[in-house]
Design a protein around this motif. Structure first.
Motif, PDB file in Angstrom:
ATOM      1  N   ALA A 259       0.832  -1.195   0.000  1.00  0.00           N
ATOM      2  CA  ALA A 259       0.000   0.000   0.000  1.00  0.00           C
ATOM      3  C   ALA A 259       0.873   1.253   0.000  1.00  0.00           C
ATOM      4  CB  ALA A 259      -0.911  -0.006   1.223  1.00  0.00           C
ATOM      5  N   LEU A 263       1.828   4.952  -2.981  1.00  0.00           N
ATOM      6  CA  LEU A 263       1.859   6.342  -2.521  1.00  0.00           C
ATOM      7  C   LEU A 263       3.228   6.963  -2.794  1.00  0.00           C
ATOM      8  CD1 LEU A 263       0.194   8.434  -0.965  1.00  0.00           C
ATOM      9  CD2 LEU A 263       1.204   7.563   1.137  1.00  0.00           C
TER      10      LEU A 263
ATOM     11  N   ASP B 253      -7.352  -5.182   8.520  1.00  0.00           N
ATOM     12  CA  ASP B 253      -8.273  -4.284   7.818  1.00  0.00           C
ATOM     13  C   ASP B 253      -7.924  -2.821   8.087  1.00  0.00           C
ATOM     14  OD1 ASP B 253      -9.572  -6.493   6.906  1.00  0.00           O
ATOM     15  OD2 ASP B 253     -11.172  -6.428   8.389  1.00  0.00           O
ATOM     16  N   ILE B 255      -4.937  -1.619   8.800  1.00  0.00           N
ATOM     17  CA  ILE B 255      -3.702  -1.308   8.065  1.00  0.00           C
ATOM     18  C   ILE B 255      -4.013  -1.048   6.594  1.00  0.00           C
ATOM     19  CG2 ILE B 255      -1.500  -2.265   7.271  1.00  0.00           C
ATOM     20  CD1 ILE B 255      -1.383  -3.806   9.929  1.00  0.00           C
ATOM     21  N   ARG B 256      -4.809  -1.925   6.001  1.00  0.00           N
ATOM     22  CA  ARG B 256      -5.153  -1.773   4.582  1.00  0.00           C
ATOM     23  C   ARG B 256      -5.895  -0.457   4.353  1.00  0.00           C
ATOM     24  NH1 ARG B 256      -3.604  -3.555  -0.212  1.00  0.00           N
ATOM     25  NH2 ARG B 256      -3.944  -5.758   0.172  1.00  0.00           N
ATOM     26  N   GLN B 258      -5.976   2.257   6.242  1.00  0.00           N
ATOM     27  CA  GLN B 258      -5.148   3.405   6.564  1.00  0.00           C
ATOM     28  C   GLN B 258      -4.229   3.761   5.391  1.00  0.00           C
ATOM     29  OE1 GLN B 258      -1.666   2.674   8.960  1.00  0.00           O
ATOM     30  NE2 GLN B 258      -2.554   3.902  10.600  1.00  0.00           N
ATOM     31  N   ALA B 259      -3.578   2.739   4.844  1.00  0.00           N
ATOM     32  CA  ALA B 259      -2.636   2.977   3.759  1.00  0.00           C
ATOM     33  C   ALA B 259      -3.378   3.415   2.499  1.00  0.00           C
ATOM     34  CB  ALA B 259      -1.832   1.714   3.483  1.00  0.00           C
ATOM     35  N   ASP B 260      -4.502   2.778   2.225  1.00  0.00           N
ATOM     36  CA  ASP B 260      -5.283   3.075   1.038  1.00  0.00           C
ATOM     37  C   ASP B 260      -5.904   4.463   1.126  1.00  0.00           C
ATOM     38  OD1 ASP B 260      -6.624   2.263  -1.420  1.00  0.00           O
ATOM     39  OD2 ASP B 260      -8.448   2.342  -0.207  1.00  0.00           O
ATOM     40  N   SER B 262      -4.740   7.362   2.350  1.00  0.00           N
ATOM     41  CA  SER B 262      -3.904   8.471   1.883  1.00  0.00           C
ATOM     42  C   SER B 262      -3.895   8.555   0.363  1.00  0.00           C
ATOM     43  CB  SER B 262      -2.457   8.299   2.361  1.00  0.00           C
ATOM     44  OG  SER B 262      -2.405   8.138   3.736  1.00  0.00           O
ATOM     45  N   LEU B 263      -3.753   7.394  -0.270  1.00  0.00           N
ATOM     46  CA  LEU B 263      -3.686   7.340  -1.729  1.00  0.00           C
ATOM     47  C   LEU B 263      -4.964   7.892  -2.345  1.00  0.00           C
ATOM     48  CD1 LEU B 263      -1.958   6.261  -4.079  1.00  0.00           C
ATOM     49  CD2 LEU B 263      -3.181   4.103  -3.893  1.00  0.00           C
ATOM     50  N   ALA B 264      -6.100   7.436  -1.835  1.00  0.00           N
ATOM     51  CA  ALA B 264      -7.390   7.833  -2.389  1.00  0.00           C
ATOM     52  C   ALA B 264      -7.643   9.318  -2.159  1.00  0.00           C
ATOM     53  CB  ALA B 264      -8.505   7.007  -1.751  1.00  0.00           C
ATOM     54  N   ILE B 339       3.754  12.920   4.908  1.00  0.00           N
ATOM     55  CA  ILE B 339       2.508  12.178   5.121  1.00  0.00           C
ATOM     56  C   ILE B 339       2.800  10.708   5.411  1.00  0.00           C
ATOM     57  CG2 ILE B 339       0.408  11.357   3.955  1.00  0.00           C
ATOM     58  CD1 ILE B 339       0.174  14.105   2.685  1.00  0.00           C
ATOM     59  N   ARG B 340       3.772  10.131   4.681  1.00  0.00           N
ATOM     60  CA  ARG B 340       4.153   8.736   4.941  1.00  0.00           C
ATOM     61  C   ARG B 340       4.732   8.583   6.343  1.00  0.00           C
ATOM     62  NH1 ARG B 340       8.448   6.736   1.006  1.00  0.00           N
ATOM     63  NH2 ARG B 340       8.010   4.651   1.783  1.00  0.00           N
ATOM     64  N   ALA B 343       2.062   8.562   8.889  1.00  0.00           N
ATOM     65  CA  ALA B 343       1.306   7.311   8.915  1.00  0.00           C
ATOM     66  C   ALA B 343       2.095   6.224   9.648  1.00  0.00           C
ATOM     67  CB  ALA B 343       0.966   6.855   7.497  1.00  0.00           C
ATOM     68  N   MET B 344       3.425   6.270   9.566  1.00  0.00           N
ATOM     69  CA  MET B 344       4.252   5.266  10.237  1.00  0.00           C
ATOM     70  C   MET B 344       4.508   5.640  11.694  1.00  0.00           C
ATOM     71  SD  MET B 344       4.903   3.398   7.548  1.00  0.00           S
ATOM     72  CE  MET B 344       6.476   2.575   7.248  1.00  0.00           C
TER      73      MET B 344
END
Lengths: 449, 449
Positions: A259, A263, B253, B255-256, B258-260, B262-264, B339-340, B343-344
């Motif tokens: 994921a 990005l 779920d 994690i998926r 959360q990562a998705d 930002s992209l969207a 932003i990354r 998130a980490m």
């Protein structure tokens, strides 16, 4: 105030506070009681100088476990400072899938040196995992499995387990294999614990779980774990022989990396660490800026074809970035929808036509709406209804182009084996810039001659 | 050819083939033997019409399990078609954390109707989970826990377990609690299985695992699971009383998503489903286009201040998009890095100054490099070294601005409780467009009068 202490676990907070106040002896006193994961997190959430301080404060025995929990790039950075013998000493303490992961990322010459300093036994232990690439099931699996035969009773299985001093990590199921080591089924530990001691494995095991083929891609492995809420899954070779077992902790890393990858790559960043120093970061970013400079010059050369027209109607220079920018935004939306759907495994021949058609219709609809709005704005702003009509036409053309390119580029790039997240954005905005400037200025040249 | 059959499990491939050829009776025959996760995947990877076909072919008993595996938006879509009583009938078969998840997303009136059709027992079962928001540990946990006292022996624990017909999902550890239900420690099932039957829980349990506080954010829960490779974790209230347990399947779920997310959100898409129909998608996207149109008009109005200069030196119109675009690209890189890192969980007061400084230095360095390159290109292209100097100066100013804005905007937005992934990109490109045009055209106006 973004602060580590707002949420992190008490242990992490305590060390972070000590680090902030520079109390290194306190830090050294806390570290031995911390989990390897928490230490790895502290290291990864620190600037480079602090990272080395933390690393040097670790007990010798902690090094292997902490290393194993670090993100790949930071881990490789620490390993690069060690002699092959020291690396060998560390990796023999790790699971074989983690070792394969580490050795795959080092230069071949170094890997050979490290393997040479291992005992024959250890070398053999890593051989199976090393024989598969990192990004398939075979590269994610550990060969450390606990297998049983279907003809045993629960009682015998319990006694057999008690002979071990420890079971493999995340053992939620025992793997049932035939005499030829072929995969037969799974006996969940949950079932073992509540079953009648005299029941046989054959009666109680679950046979409906399909094993993973060793060459299944890591992405698909992650999707199947997610979909089915697995904790571990057996891996078989093409003959159905059990060769290993994948556990959820390694899959979680795949999900996070997968994921995060889109990005990072869409912004031209690569998968690297947030704390790479200036002199390494600047050249990495420069490459991406160079690619974008070339495409910007391409777009500028389209504008230069219409210099005479711009000289006559200078309002064109004012408005032309709007046409290009609306196309870029709309196209990026379509592109991102497709890239996300690909990552979720939702693209197949039943859905791709549906999605491309939907994207084109959506951009056509939005093209009409915003063409109308910009026609009004322009007519009012420059008191020129011809200019209003010209920009309306250019916006419709460019948004339609954006929808078509945004939806079909990822599919095309995927077939050409090019990462759509990496190349998609640049190609797309080049298309929308060139088409946007051409449609707008070309039509203006026709009308204003 | 992107094809589902290339990688998916044999069961999924078989149904996908039948769907493609329109053989609905075959599809109906395969479905009862498939796992709920695989069926949910098939539904989510299908266009809307096929989704409803698949749903209507499900056995009544499968509905609850499949529903539970579907992404939130698709699940809610199916639920919206059902009567409150039918929803109630489905949710009583689910875990309480999943029910809380579903009920939190429905309108309050509907939730009340559904709760009214439950028995008092069921309503009470869901009450604890419903009392926490979705995005904290309390909202992710299940209250279905298996607890033991520290004074038991392994033997007694094994006999106690055997009295159950099934254990809670993902039971990798039993939770040890005091007489007052306070959390004391964990007894891993792995330990239970290999321990001497006469050993006590107190001797064998692990007490170093800190429990999660019920109000810990879902993001932090996900990070701790990732860091420590947990399968499950106990959740306590402020008094240390055990109130539930979070399992890895729900964390995956998070994690998926959360990562998705930002992209969207960076593309202005929202978290929605890839297969939303045209008439719903177009207005959603239009909002984002409207915001970007406003910022594009703002940038255009900066250009309009310099129309007289552009009329004199039309080459300015050709070159100005290059200055703006280089700033946008460089700024997006800095923005994405921050932003990354957020998130980490890598941003704290020790790292944020380091990162902002690094970003500014990197953009200054890249500003110098590309200023030099564009000075040469421009001087050669338009045979005008003054223009070359002007564009060089503008690029340095704009890349420096991009670095400062890209690195500090996310930190600022976070403090204002605005999602940096959502607002960061628009604000950033507005800044780099405005500053880029202003620096370039303003300087040109000074030199060319």
């Amino acid at each position: 105030m973004v602060d580590i202490s707002a949420q992190a676990s008490p242990a992490v907070t305590r060390v972070a506070d000590a680090l902030r106040s520079g109390a290194l002896p306190d830090v050294a006193a806390y570290l031995p009681d911390m989990s390897p994961g928490d230490i790895a997190y502290l290291i990864s959430a620190s600037p480079p100088a602090t990272r080395h301080e933390l690393w040097s404060l670790l007990d010798h025995e902690q090094e292997a476990d902490v290393l194993n929990e670090l993100p790949d790039d930071i881990r490789n950075h620490f390993l690069a400072d060690l002699q092959p013998e020291a690396v060998a000493e560390i990796i023999v303490q790790l699971d074989d899938d983690d070792v394969a992961d580490i050795l795959h990322e080092l230069p071949q010459a170094e890997t050979d040196l490290i393997l040479d300093s291992l005992t024959t036994d250890d070398r053999e232990r890593f051989e199976t995992a090393l024989s598969y690439p990192d990004d398939v099931a075979g590269g994610l699996m550990s060969t450390d499995t606990l297998t049983i035969r279907p003809d045993l009773t629960m009682d015998v299985v319990l006694r057999y387990l008690r002979r071990h001093t420890r079971l493999p990590e995340n053992t939620d199921s025992l793997i049932v294999v035939s005499r030829e080591d072929k995969y037969v089924g799974l006996l969940p530990v949950r079932t073992l614990l509540v079953s009648d001691p005299s029941a046989s494995v054959r009666e109680m095991m679950k046979t409906e779980r399909e094993p993973l083929d060793a060459m299944t891609s890591a992405d698909e492995v992650a999707r199947r774990f997610e979909r089915n809420d697995w904790i571990s899954a057996p891996v078989v070779d093409p003959q159905g022989k059990l060769i290993g077992r994948i556990t959820i902790d390694d899959v979680v890393d795949v999900i996070r990396e997968q994921a995060d990858h889109s990005l990072a790559v869409m912004a031209g960043l690569g998968d690297g660490d947030a704390f790479t120093p200036v002199l390494q970061t600047a050249p990495q970013r420069a490459v991406w800026l160079a690619v974008n400079l070339l495409t910007a010059i391409l777009a500028a050369s389209v504008i230069s074809l219409f210099q005479a027209t711009i000289e006559k109607v200078v309002a064109l220079a004012v408005l032309m970035p709007i046409v290009a920018s609306m196309g870029g935004i709309a196209g990026t939306q379509s592109l991102t929808v497709l890239i996300r759907a690909m990552a979720m495994g939702q693209i197949n021949d039943r859905t791709e036509i549906w999605l491309v058609r939907r994207e084109i219709l959506v951009s056509a609809l939005n093209g009409l709406i915003w063409a109308f709005v910009m026609a009004l704005v322009t007519t009012y702003w420059f008191d020129d209804s011809t200019l209003g009509l010209i920009i309306a036409f250019a916006i419709i053309v460019n948004l339609l182009t954006a929808g078509i390119a945004g939806a079909s580029l990822p599919l095309l790039l995927e077939r050409l084996k090019i990462d759509p997240a990496l190349a998609g954005g640049v190609i797309l905005t080049t298309v929308t810039d060139v088409v946007g400037f051409w449609a707008f200025l070309g039509l203006a040249a026709y009308f204003y001659g």
